[in-house]
Design a protein around this motif. Structure first.
Motif, PDB file in Angstrom:
ATOM      1  N   SER A  60       4.417   4.595  -7.275  1.00 50.35           N
ATOM      2  CA  SER A  60       3.097   4.689  -6.684  1.00 50.35           C
ATOM      3  C   SER A  60       2.173   5.513  -7.566  1.00 50.35           C
ATOM      4  O   SER A  60       2.624   6.441  -8.259  1.00 50.35           O
ATOM      5  CB  SER A  60       3.214   5.343  -5.302  1.00 50.35           C
TER       6      SER A  60
ATOM      7  N   GLN B 181      -0.067   7.228  -6.119  1.00 51.87           N
ATOM      8  CA  GLN B 181      -0.455   8.289  -5.193  1.00 51.87           C
ATOM      9  C   GLN B 181       0.731   9.204  -4.947  1.00 51.87           C
ATOM     10  O   GLN B 181       1.848   8.746  -4.716  1.00 51.87           O
ATOM     11  CB  GLN B 181      -0.919   7.692  -3.866  1.00 51.87           C
TER      12      GLN B 181
ATOM     13  N   ASP C  90       4.442  13.615   2.323  1.00 51.14           N
ATOM     14  CA  ASP C  90       5.375  13.438   3.425  1.00 51.14           C
ATOM     15  C   ASP C  90       6.648  14.244   3.146  1.00 51.14           C
ATOM     16  O   ASP C  90       7.321  14.003   2.144  1.00 51.14           O
ATOM     17  CB  ASP C  90       5.703  11.949   3.556  1.00 51.14           C
TER      18      ASP C  90
ATOM     19  N   SER D 214       2.868  11.584  -2.646  1.00 48.47           N
ATOM     20  CA  SER D 214       3.112  11.650  -1.206  1.00 48.47           C
ATOM     21  C   SER D 214       3.231  13.108  -0.766  1.00 48.47           C
ATOM     22  O   SER D 214       3.858  13.922  -1.434  1.00 48.47           O
ATOM     23  CB  SER D 214       4.393  10.900  -0.851  1.00 48.47           C
TER      24      SER D 214
ATOM     25  N   ALA E 109       5.529   4.498   2.067  1.00 48.21           N
ATOM     26  CA  ALA E 109       6.057   5.683   2.746  1.00 48.21           C
ATOM     27  C   ALA E 109       6.812   5.283   4.012  1.00 48.21           C
ATOM     28  O   ALA E 109       7.931   5.770   4.254  1.00 48.21           O
ATOM     29  CB  ALA E 109       4.928   6.659   3.071  1.00 48.21           C
ATOM     30  N   ALA E 110       6.249   4.397   4.802  1.00 47.57           N
ATOM     31  CA  ALA E 110       6.923   3.957   6.030  1.00 47.57           C
ATOM     32  C   ALA E 110       8.226   3.235   5.698  1.00 47.57           C
ATOM     33  O   ALA E 110       9.259   3.476   6.342  1.00 47.57           O
ATOM     34  CB  ALA E 110       5.994   3.045   6.836  1.00 47.57           C
TER      35      ALA E 110
ATOM     36  N   THR F 138       0.836  -1.198   0.000  1.00 46.99           N
ATOM     37  CA  THR F 138       0.000   0.000   0.000  1.00 46.99           C
ATOM     38  C   THR F 138       0.873   1.251   0.000  1.00 46.99           C
ATOM     39  O   THR F 138       2.072   1.191   0.305  1.00 46.99           O
ATOM     40  CB  THR F 138      -0.919   0.050   1.236  1.00 46.99           C
ATOM     41  N   GLY F 139       0.272   2.388  -0.305  1.00 45.30           N
ATOM     42  CA  GLY F 139       0.989   3.653  -0.289  1.00 45.30           C
ATOM     43  C   GLY F 139       1.538   3.989   1.087  1.00 45.30           C
ATOM     44  O   GLY F 139       2.654   4.506   1.220  1.00 45.30           O
ATOM     45  N   ASP F 140       0.774   3.698   2.132  1.00 45.18           N
ATOM     46  CA  ASP F 140       1.244   3.953   3.498  1.00 45.18           C
ATOM     47  C   ASP F 140       2.433   3.070   3.845  1.00 45.18           C
ATOM     48  O   ASP F 140       3.389   3.519   4.485  1.00 45.18           O
ATOM     49  CB  ASP F 140       0.115   3.728   4.504  1.00 45.18           C
ATOM     50  N   GLU F 141       2.383   1.800   3.426  1.00 45.82           N
ATOM     51  CA  GLU F 141       3.510   0.901   3.682  1.00 45.82           C
ATOM     52  C   GLU F 141       4.753   1.355   2.922  1.00 45.82           C
ATOM     53  O   GLU F 141       5.865   1.263   3.439  1.00 45.82           O
ATOM     54  CB  GLU F 141       3.152  -0.534   3.283  1.00 45.82           C
TER      55      GLU F 141
END
Length: 184
Positions: free
Chosen positions: A35, A37, A41, A39, A22-23, A17-20
């Protein structure tokens, strides 16, 4: 291009996922990622690589076949299937502006293949990347461009903002060259 120019560099691919992503970029588990998406961040830097126009997928025997382009109003005359990975905020906004708040006309599907299955079976129309629909013609679906656009999805290259990894920098240069040359 990456394999040809640097065959000794091992690249591992993970679908996350996009959150994974980024992390993982922040924590140093990944050097780069692609991605759909963008970011926001500040610890990450992102670059758009290429964009793709969205279009309507429809069964081979549908009323829109005589149209060159399909408007949002015409699109909403049938159930609409959307693959959630292909996010387009402008299209989502336009679709919701045509529908009453208490009425849901768009159904999310888990993959392009699932969307194509429902469309080919005649249960509605789908919205996806134009090139993806064109390649799936043999599955019993055809493509019509969307009017009132442009409606696009953008693939972004994401990396840590403070990265000084020369291998990742060379990968980025190659990705940008591929995007510039339109060889996607």
């Amino acid at each position: 291009m990456q394999r040809a120019e640097e065959p000794e560099v091992i690249i591992a691919f993970f679908e996350i996922t996009g959150d994974e992503l980024a992390a993982g970029l922040r924590e140093g588990r990944y050097d780069a990622g692609l991605s759909l998406q963008e970011s926001n961040d500040p610890s990450l830097k992102g670059r758009p690589l290429w964009s793709e126009s969205l279009a309507v997928a429809m069964p081979l025997k549908r009323p829109f076949l005589d149209k060159g382009k399909v408007t949002i109003a015409e699109l909403l005359s049938q159930p609409v299937f959307r693959w959630e990975a292909e996010n387009c905020p402008l299209l989502d906004q336009r679709l919701s502006s045509f529908m009453p708040a208490d009425e849901q006309h768009t159904q999310q599907v888990t993959s392009f293949e699932m969307m194509a299955l429902w469309v080919a079976a005649g249960y509605g129309v789908g919205v996806s990347a134009q090139s993806r629909i064109e390649r799936a013609h043999g599955w019993g679906i055809c493509m019509r461009p969307l009017a009132d656009g442009p409606y696009e999805i953008v693939t972004h290259l994401q990396q840590p903002a403070e990265q000084a990894n020369p291998v990742s920098e060379r990968f980025e240069r190659r990705a940008l060259k591929v995007a510039k040359d339109g060889a996607v």
